[in-house]
Design a protein around this motif. Structure first.
Motif, PDB file in Angstrom:
ATOM      1  N   LYS A   1      21.991  34.748  22.680  1.00 19.19           N
ATOM      2  CA  LYS A   1      22.833  35.269  21.299  1.00 19.19           C
ATOM      3  C   LYS A   1      24.074  34.361  21.009  1.00 19.19           C
ATOM      4  O   LYS A   1      25.119  34.872  20.761  1.00 19.19           O
ATOM      5  CB  LYS A   1      23.321  36.549  21.797  1.00 19.19           C
ATOM      6  N   LEU A   2      23.707  32.796  21.172  1.00 21.46           N
ATOM      7  CA  LEU A   2      24.763  32.226  20.870  1.00 21.46           C
ATOM      8  C   LEU A   2      24.580  31.271  19.646  1.00 21.46           C
ATOM      9  O   LEU A   2      23.102  31.264  19.231  1.00 21.46           O
ATOM     10  CB  LEU A   2      25.185  30.935  22.082  1.00 21.46           C
TER      11      LEU A   2
ATOM     12  N   TYR B   1      38.151  42.983  32.327  1.00 18.65           N
ATOM     13  CA  TYR B   1      38.964  41.663  31.916  1.00 18.65           C
ATOM     14  C   TYR B   1      38.150  41.067  30.501  1.00 18.65           C
ATOM     15  O   TYR B   1      39.037  40.452  29.432  1.00 18.65           O
ATOM     16  CB  TYR B   1      38.823  40.538  32.884  1.00 18.65           C
ATOM     17  N   LEU B   2      37.067  41.156  30.407  1.00 16.51           N
ATOM     18  CA  LEU B   2      36.510  40.981  29.093  1.00 16.51           C
ATOM     19  C   LEU B   2      36.859  41.795  27.935  1.00 16.51           C
ATOM     20  O   LEU B   2      36.827  41.066  26.887  1.00 16.51           O
ATOM     21  CB  LEU B   2      34.734  40.950  29.298  1.00 16.51           C
ATOM     22  N   ARG B   3      37.210  42.897  28.251  1.00 15.35           N
ATOM     23  CA  ARG B   3      37.552  43.805  27.235  1.00 15.35           C
ATOM     24  C   ARG B   3      39.079  43.820  27.054  1.00 15.35           C
ATOM     25  O   ARG B   3      39.542  45.001  26.189  1.00 15.35           O
ATOM     26  CB  ARG B   3      36.691  45.369  27.387  1.00 15.35           C
ATOM     27  N   ALA B   4      39.678  43.200  27.665  1.00 16.61           N
ATOM     28  CA  ALA B   4      41.219  43.544  27.744  1.00 16.61           C
ATOM     29  C   ALA B   4      41.829  43.382  26.327  1.00 16.61           C
ATOM     30  O   ALA B   4      43.021  43.994  26.218  1.00 16.61           O
ATOM     31  CB  ALA B   4      41.878  42.706  28.746  1.00 16.61           C
TER      32      ALA B   4
ATOM     33  N   THR C   1      32.030  33.694  21.190  1.00 20.39           N
ATOM     34  CA  THR C   1      31.013  34.617  20.869  1.00 20.39           C
ATOM     35  C   THR C   1      29.970  35.110  21.872  1.00 20.39           C
ATOM     36  O   THR C   1      28.904  35.720  21.620  1.00 20.39           O
ATOM     37  CB  THR C   1      30.344  33.756  19.842  1.00 20.39           C
ATOM     38  N   VAL C   2      30.538  35.001  23.250  1.00 20.63           N
ATOM     39  CA  VAL C   2      29.641  35.420  24.249  1.00 20.63           C
ATOM     40  C   VAL C   2      29.549  36.904  24.211  1.00 20.63           C
ATOM     41  O   VAL C   2      30.607  37.446  24.051  1.00 20.63           O
ATOM     42  CB  VAL C   2      30.196  34.967  25.534  1.00 20.63           C
ATOM     43  N   HIS C   3      28.226  37.288  24.260  1.00 24.85           N
ATOM     44  CA  HIS C   3      27.956  38.950  24.448  1.00 24.85           C
ATOM     45  C   HIS C   3      28.072  39.130  25.513  1.00 24.85           C
ATOM     46  O   HIS C   3      27.441  38.776  26.467  1.00 24.85           O
ATOM     47  CB  HIS C   3      26.563  39.187  23.919  1.00 24.85           C
ATOM     48  N   HIS C   4      29.045  40.407  25.813  1.00 24.73           N
ATOM     49  CA  HIS C   4      29.441  40.839  27.077  1.00 24.73           C
ATOM     50  C   HIS C   4      28.287  41.417  28.034  1.00 24.73           C
ATOM     51  O   HIS C   4      27.929  41.123  29.115  1.00 24.73           O
ATOM     52  CB  HIS C   4      30.257  41.780  26.906  1.00 24.73           C
TER      53      HIS C   4
ATOM     54  N   LEU D   1      33.600  40.795  21.828  1.00 25.70           N
ATOM     55  CA  LEU D   1      32.838  39.549  22.284  1.00 25.70           C
ATOM     56  C   LEU D   1      33.770  38.641  22.739  1.00 25.70           C
ATOM     57  O   LEU D   1      35.004  38.660  22.827  1.00 25.70           O
ATOM     58  CB  LEU D   1      32.054  38.916  20.971  1.00 25.70           C
ATOM     59  N   GLY D   2      33.052  37.644  23.599  1.00 27.43           N
ATOM     60  CA  GLY D   2      33.990  36.456  24.001  1.00 27.43           C
ATOM     61  C   GLY D   2      34.293  36.428  25.426  1.00 27.43           C
ATOM     62  O   GLY D   2      34.601  37.491  25.945  1.00 27.43           O
TER      63      GLY D   2
END
Length: 467
Positions: free
Chosen positions: A297-298, A217-220, A191-194, A233-234
């Motif tokens: 935002k957690l 990498y976050l959006r892979a 749930t981490v907001h990029h 997210l995440g």
């Protein structure tokens, strides 16, 4: 005149063998426009980060770390053993694509890891190539971020461990803080907001090429049962970069707790706050919940988050009885379940292999949970383990004459061995008989390879005595 105590590298981070580095030692200054001192003082260790990440020295160190960690293949099926041979001919092209910003990370392979409570935890397995690149990034970024992290942050940091976090909590309890604000973050890594995360990364990383690569990498995405799922997210749990990114975003929480003067300890997304009264704990719980939800935002898990006395709190597998560290009963139940598997009478393996796997598990479990200051159950665990192993031997011998023969070899009298051999009782009950114990003595089991949990515990708490 140079400033005292300040040193400068003779070569820049992008120097290659055979090329001249741009430093004050080889720059010509015929017009006197730029002084040697000003050129040297303008060096910024945060510049040329991508070149430092991709340097041969850093990539070699990253590969050693990835190789030592082993791990399963990603979606491409390439294992650690196959990686070097398959990737070495392509590395020049891969490096160029990284430098030019063309490189596209592969989606991670999603697997579900069983949890002790019966549920599962999602884990993302990147390809070996992406693990290598992520490790190389982490090695360069960690020295930039880590010095500013909180002293109360213990997860995935050099020279710190979960044990240090537990000891810190015990220290606070000894100071009179007997109420725990036990906060559970709900699906933190998912749930981490990029945007929230990348703003904090960009605050210290000026190289936009590195920022773009981290964003990729976050959006892979993740591959689940052969289907690609996007990841708006995440942070995929399982990559070498994930722990650093988790610490970066949760450092805001640490700083907020420090600003308020709270006593706390955090290990990755697991943290606990210690206060002196239940009323103060309820107040802290409400304010921290608001900060997490509004600023980072957690979300917190209301069912698992609670304000309780420290002897009812759970932190990293431990709880606290007074000022003493105890392992959680849930952790001990999992220990017994796993030992039963390793000493199961229906597991048809050689006893040597059984001893080997059991020793590996006992060492690993005691290396972590052995810091518990709770000796009372330790001798009983050893007694139970010995009985489990005697049961395995009786099950393997099966026939009555085999049992008599083997027990006689071990020194049991014929008069005592025969009733055990012909008994209709099960192996577990027979493992407690005098005939079985006089043959398969404690020393004999130790000679076969059975570790003593008592010896392991004593070695942790009284190392000088153990030697």
């Amino acid at each position: 005149m140079e400033k005292p105590g300040k040193t400068y590298p003779a070569e820049g981070p992008n120097t290659e063998k055979g090329r001249t580095s741009m430093s004050s030692y080889n720059m010509m200054n015929p017009h006197g426009g730029v002084s040697v001192r000003r050129v040297m003082e303008s060096f910024d260790p945060n510049e040329n980060l991508l070149e430092r990440i991709l340097s041969n020295e850093n990539m070699t160190a990253a590969w050693k770390r990835v190789k030592s960690n082993q791990g399963a293949p990603g979606i491409d099926g390439v294992s650690i053993g196959q990686f070097s041979e398959l990737t070495r001919p392509l590395w020049k092209e891969i490096r160029q694509s990284l430098s030019a910003g063309r490189y596209q990370p592969s989606p991670v392979r999603r697997v579900e890891i069983p949890k002790a409570n019966g549920g599962t935890r999602p884990l993302g397995i990147p390809t070996v190539l992406d693990r290598l690149i992520q490790q190389a990034i982490a090695q360069i970024l960690s020295p930039i971020f880590d010095p500013a992290f909180s002293e109360s942050s213990f997860g995935f940091r050099p020279g710190r461990s979960a044990h240090h976090a537990v000891y810190k909590v015990r220290e606070y309890i000894r100071e009179g803080c007997r109420i725990a604000v036990d906060v559970d973050l709900s699906k933190f890594f998912d749930t981490v907001h990029h945007d929230v995360l990348m703003r904090r990364v960009a605050g210290k990383i000026p190289d936009k090429r590195v920022l773009r690569l981290i964003g990729k990498y976050l959006r892979a995405g993740v591959m689940v049962s052969g289907r690609l799922q996007e990841t708006p997210l995440g942070v995929p749990q399982g990559g070498p970069l994930s722990p650093l990114l988790a610490n970066i975003i949760l450092d805001d929480l640490d700083k907020e707790l420090e600003k308020r003067g709270h006593r706390f300890a955090r290990y990755a997304d697991d943290f606990i706050i210690l206060v002196k009264s239940h009323r103060a704990g309820q107040r802290v719980m409400g304010s921290i919940k608001h900060f997490l939800e509004q600023t980072l935002k957690l979300r917190i898990n209301p069912e698992k988050s609670r304000v309780v006395p420290t002897n009812q709190a759970a932190f990293l597998g431990f709880t606290f009885h007074g000022t003493k560290i105890h392992w959680l009963e849930k952790a001990f139940r999992e220990f017994k379940r796993r030992v039963k598997e390793l000493t199961g009478r229906s597991w048809f393996v050689s006893m040597d292999y059984r001893y080997k796997k059991l020793a590996e598990y006992l060492r690993g479990w005691m290396n972590y949970f052995g810091i518990a200051e709770y000796y009372h159950p330790i001798p009983e665990i050893d007694h139970w383990l010995r009985r489990r192993l005697r049961m395995c031997y009786l099950k393997q011998w099966r026939k009555a004459k085999t049992k008599v023969r083997e027990l006689r070899k071990l020194g049991t009298s014929l008069h005592a061995a025969i009733p055990v051999a012909i008994s209709r009782k099960g192996p577990w009950r027979l493992a407690k008989t005098l005939a079985t114990q006089t043959g398969m003595t404690n020393q004999w089991l130790k000679d076969q390879g059975l570790l003593s949990v008592k010896d392991l515990w004593v070695n942790i708490h009284y190392p000088a005595t153990a030697r």
